[in-house]
Design an enzyme around this catalytic site. Structure first.
Site, PDB file in Angstrom:
ATOM      1  CG  HIS A 227      52.527   2.315  94.342  1.00  0.00           C
ATOM      2  ND1 HIS A 227      51.715   3.397  94.096  1.00  0.00           N
ATOM      3  CD2 HIS A 227      53.628   2.515  93.590  1.00  0.00           C
ATOM      4  CE1 HIS A 227      52.320   4.209  93.246  1.00  0.00           C
ATOM      5  NE2 HIS A 227      53.471   3.693  92.930  1.00  0.00           N
ATOM      6  CB  CYS A 228      48.219  -1.390  93.163  1.00  0.00           C
ATOM      7  SG  CYS A 228      49.851  -1.599  92.451  1.00  0.00           S
ATOM      8  CB  ILE A 229      44.192  -2.081  95.949  1.00  0.00           C
ATOM      9  CG1 ILE A 229      44.972  -3.326  95.509  1.00  0.00           C
ATOM     10  CG2 ILE A 229      42.704  -2.349  95.922  1.00  0.00           C
ATOM     11  CD1 ILE A 229      44.598  -3.897  94.182  1.00  0.00           C
TER      12      ILE A 229
ATOM     13  CG  ASP B 239      46.622   1.466  90.569  1.00  0.00           C
ATOM     14  OD1 ASP B 239      47.342   2.436  90.861  1.00  0.00           O
ATOM     15  OD2 ASP B 239      47.046   0.297  90.523  1.00  0.00           O
TER      16      ASP B 239
END
Ligand SMILES: NC(=O)c1ccc[n+]([C@@H]2O[C@H](COP(=O)([O-])OP(=O)(O)OC[C@H]3O[C@@H](n4cnc5c(N)ncnc54)[C@H](O)[C@@H]3O)[C@@H](O)[C@H]2O)c1
Length: 473
Positions: free
Chosen positions: A306-308, A311
């Site tokens: 979900h992040c790298i 974001d």
């Protein structure tokens, strides 16, 4: 019971005292904590507060989740039902879809998703909806904290703007800090307190548990900073205070961009090493022996989670407002998103060397989770690899111990069920692609029975026999 509203004295200088009163309630464990969004981030955080003696309520729009939690059941693999049951049965934690309960909370923490939209731009709709659902229940003296990863400025420009439509005020004002406490602060009039604190959760990390990861936070003013530090100080071993919410928002992005760029770097070097006949994994192990100035990152089939993959593009988007090109982020994104295509090319070339073609080839993908030993397939490169292989005419199956079926997702609808990698099954495929190196796989067994193994993770490094079947890519 309606929460006791902490009196907010609108005399200059008094706001710090009010925040101190709220802080004291956190310290005495008489404060109530609400966590909105009970996913990978919100649920462990809510349980952490609950375990530490703070009355905690989880709020979510998904009744499936709140009902399960109320029954003491889990829906996240690495969070045990026992951990939930323990808190529910001693009435320290409850979960609900009824947001009117927010009125009773002293602190409200927002942990909702922050994805990209179809144009790969920030989709803050979840954060906006959540702020809108807090607004009618916002009370004087409450502390609101945003934890969702986002671009610098979101707390003040988006959340604060919505919450102030309630008629209550929280004014951004500079303060200074030595990293531990507020050292100086302009006083002013505030009705509620607002801060940002990035989540640094690393699902299934066996070394660091949530409370052991230092907690960074920044308030929109000194009073908010004081309160947020008092809140998290109850449950985290170490708190790190920064001088504003924007610095806290940027801290999280720096951490993720650092990972994204370094993973892109090793991915690019891997492609070069493959051409040069050098083993990149051996090189990384050797470089790692340097006791300073080097941190190991590993190549793979592409970014997931979900992040790298997401974001960094929140910052790229915000940077446009300042007419500033974020070239490192763009370049890293370009390299990392090309990696699934590289895996497919490697598989095609390997089949070709065996006088086979991708069209009609039967391929088994091992692992669809975006990383080892977790039950999360958001943005997983395995999904892109399956899609590309199918587009190339291959007949693709998959196995993952965490996903017996692949349900419809936003970008994919494969309608596939997992195939057990038995000896007979492995022998029936033209190629097996190791996309996620789950610990439960027996790599000797896989290599022994597969005809061809495309290894994207160096998972087969310890396999001694029949290495001629392995193609590392
Ligand atoms: N998963 C991670 O490892 C991780 C790590 C660090 C930071 N983050 C960040 O934390 C945030 C949350 O991520 P996550 O992985 O927990 O997401 P998630 O999808 O697992 O959980 C989000 C939860 O929010 C709920 N939700 C959505 N809209 C809501 C609303 N309007 N009101 C109430 N609940 C709502 C959903 O039903 C879901 O239960 C994101 O910004 C993410 O970037 C995630």
């Amino acid at each position: 019971m309606e929460k006791t509203v902490i009196s907010v004295n609108h005399q200059a200088g008094a706001v710090i005292e009010d925040a101190a009163a709220l802080s004291a309630r956190f310290g005495q464990k008489t404060a109530r904590v609400g966590v909105i969004g009970l996913g990978y981030v919100g649920l462990p955080l809510a349980l952490l507060f609950s375990r530490n003696g703070l009355q905690t309520t989880g709020f979510d729009i998904d009744p499936f989740k709140t009902e399960k939690l109320e029954r003491g059941e889990t829906y996240i693999k690495h969070i045990s039902a026992a951990a939930i049951t323990a808190e529910v049965s001693r009435k320290q934690f409850r979960a609900t879809t009824d947001f009117s309960g927010l009125r009773q909370m002293d602190a409200v923490i927002i942990c909702v998703p922050t994805p990209l939209d179809e144009h790969r731009e920030p989709d803050l709709s979840f954060v906006r909806h959540t702020a809108e659902s807090i607004r009618p229940h916002l009370c004087s003296g409450q502390l609101v904290v945003l934890e969702s990863t986002t671009y610098p400025g979101t707390t003040e420009e988006v959340v604060l703007a919505i919450l102030e439509r309630s008629g209550l005020r929280c004014t951004p004002r500079p303060y200074t800090t030595d990293g531990h406490r507020v050292t100086s602060s302009l006083s002013g009039e505030d009705d509620f307190l607002l801060a940002f604190s990035p989540e640094r959760e690393d699902p299934a990390n066996a070394v660091f548990q949530t409370h052991q990861i230092p907690k960074v936070m920044g308030g929109v003013n000194g009073a908010s900073a004081l309160a947020v530090q008092a809140l998290y100080g109850q449950v985290f071993e170490r708190t790190v205070l920064v001088s504003c919410s924007r610095a806290a928002e940027m801290t999280k992005l720096l951490e993720n961009i650092y990972r994204c760029v370094n993973i892109a770097l090793v991915n690019e070097l891997k492609l070069l090493c493959l051409r040069m006949g050098i083993d990149i994994w051996e090189v990384i192990e050797a470089a790692k022996t340097k006791p300073f100035g080097f941190t190991a990152f590993y190549p793979g089939p592409g970014l997931g989670g979900h992040c790298i993959p997401i974001d960094p593009f929140y910052l790229t988007w915000k940077a446009r407002e300042y007419e500033f090109p974020t070239r490192f982020i763009e370049l890293a994104g370009e390299i990392n998103t090309a990696m699934p295509g590289h895996v497919v090319t490697a598989a095609t070339d390997a089949l070709n060397r065996r006088k086979q073609c991708l069209q009609g080839a039967r391929i088994l993908i091992l692992g669809v989770a975006y990383k080892k030993d977790i039950d999360d397939l958001r943005e997983s490169p395995s999904l892109r690899i399956i899609k590309l292989l199918q587009q190339g005419g291959a007949i693709v199956d998959y196995h993952d111990p965490y996903f017996p079926r692949l349900h419809k997702m936003r970008d994919y609808d494969f309608k596939l069920s997992a195939v057990d990698p038995t000896a007979e099954a492995l022998e029936g495929y033209d190629a097996v692609v190791i996309a996620t190196e789950h610990s439960s796989y027996d790599y000797d067994f896989i290599v022994r029975h597969a005809r061809l193994v495309i290894d994207t993770r160096n998972a087969t490094h310890a396999v001694k026999e029949q290495r001629e079947k392995i193609v590392r890519c």
